[in-house]
Design an enzyme around this catalytic site. Sequence first.
Site: not given
Length: 291
Positions: A120, A97, A53
Amino acid sequence: MSILLDGKATSLKIHDELAVRVKEIKKEGGKVPHLAAIIVGDNGASRTYVNAKVKTCEKVGFESSLIQLPEDISEVALLAKVAELNNDASIDGYIVQLPLPKHIDETKITLAIAPHKDVDGFHPENVGRMALGLPCFLPATPAGIVELLKRYEVPTEGKHCVIIGRSHIVGAPMAMLMWQNAIPGNSTVTVTHSRTTNLKEICLSADIIIAAIGKPEFLTGDMVKEGVAIIDVGITRVADATKKNGYRLLGDVNFEEVAPKASFITPVPGGVGPMTIASLMINTLKAVDRN
Ligand code: NAP
């Protein structure tokens, strides 16, 4: 002959489009998108995903910050970091994460992320807005799949779409996007899970199958009809001594058996994975406007 839904190539196109947009933003004197990623502990797979990412941010011209925190960080300390990012005007969007260490309540962390920075798309406010078809951050993996279906013009309207798996990050939001009154969308959706008793029968009636289970090569050739479109979300690391890193990646679909019957199919790797990262980048660009 099936058409390969090439997520890698499509994601590279999206990166180019984003890079062009960043150049325009810079020229106009606007704010360059800035994505931050929090990673807790030292999970190999998580590190790989986060590194990818960050690398993509650099490639498209976004700013990025990688915040590495120790495995034994307390929930209170992590919540304090989240609050800090919520209040940091230089950061447009950020991710925490997953998975987090067992002693940290993931739901508590998700709820603490400011919805306007939740790139997200896991916060209930974004999930609720998605359910209502309102502007929001779509969860990256389902959004990436929709983008792939759109760019390859995979027919979805009036089709029977079977989703295998009902997780909050893939299966459930995927269902919402496929039944929405949109293109791609307008499918008749069946969501299946571990308690589904007649899975093979359901899959045999599917025009589209989206497999998000986490069981390598679970979907076999005898479970699909001719002409089905296949999206394989699964990524499982399987030990392989012939590989330099000691493992290879397998999807939830037995590609060799299913591909000859499919009209469209995603490979693993190079299918849904790169599209997920591309969607995260799209959300980060959107975050600048939302902020
Ligand atoms: P998850 O939270 O473990 O959910 C798995 C789902 O599969 C559950 O709903 C489970 O049912 C269902 N399931 C398990 N066994 C089944 C069976 N025999 N028949 C039917 N359904 C069954 O997993 P996830 O987070 O959704 O991820 C799924 C896979 O996608 C994993 O391999 C993950 O690594 C991968 N993934 C890839 C990306 C990407 O970017 N490519 C992103 C996210 C996830 P129950 O609910 O009844 O337990």
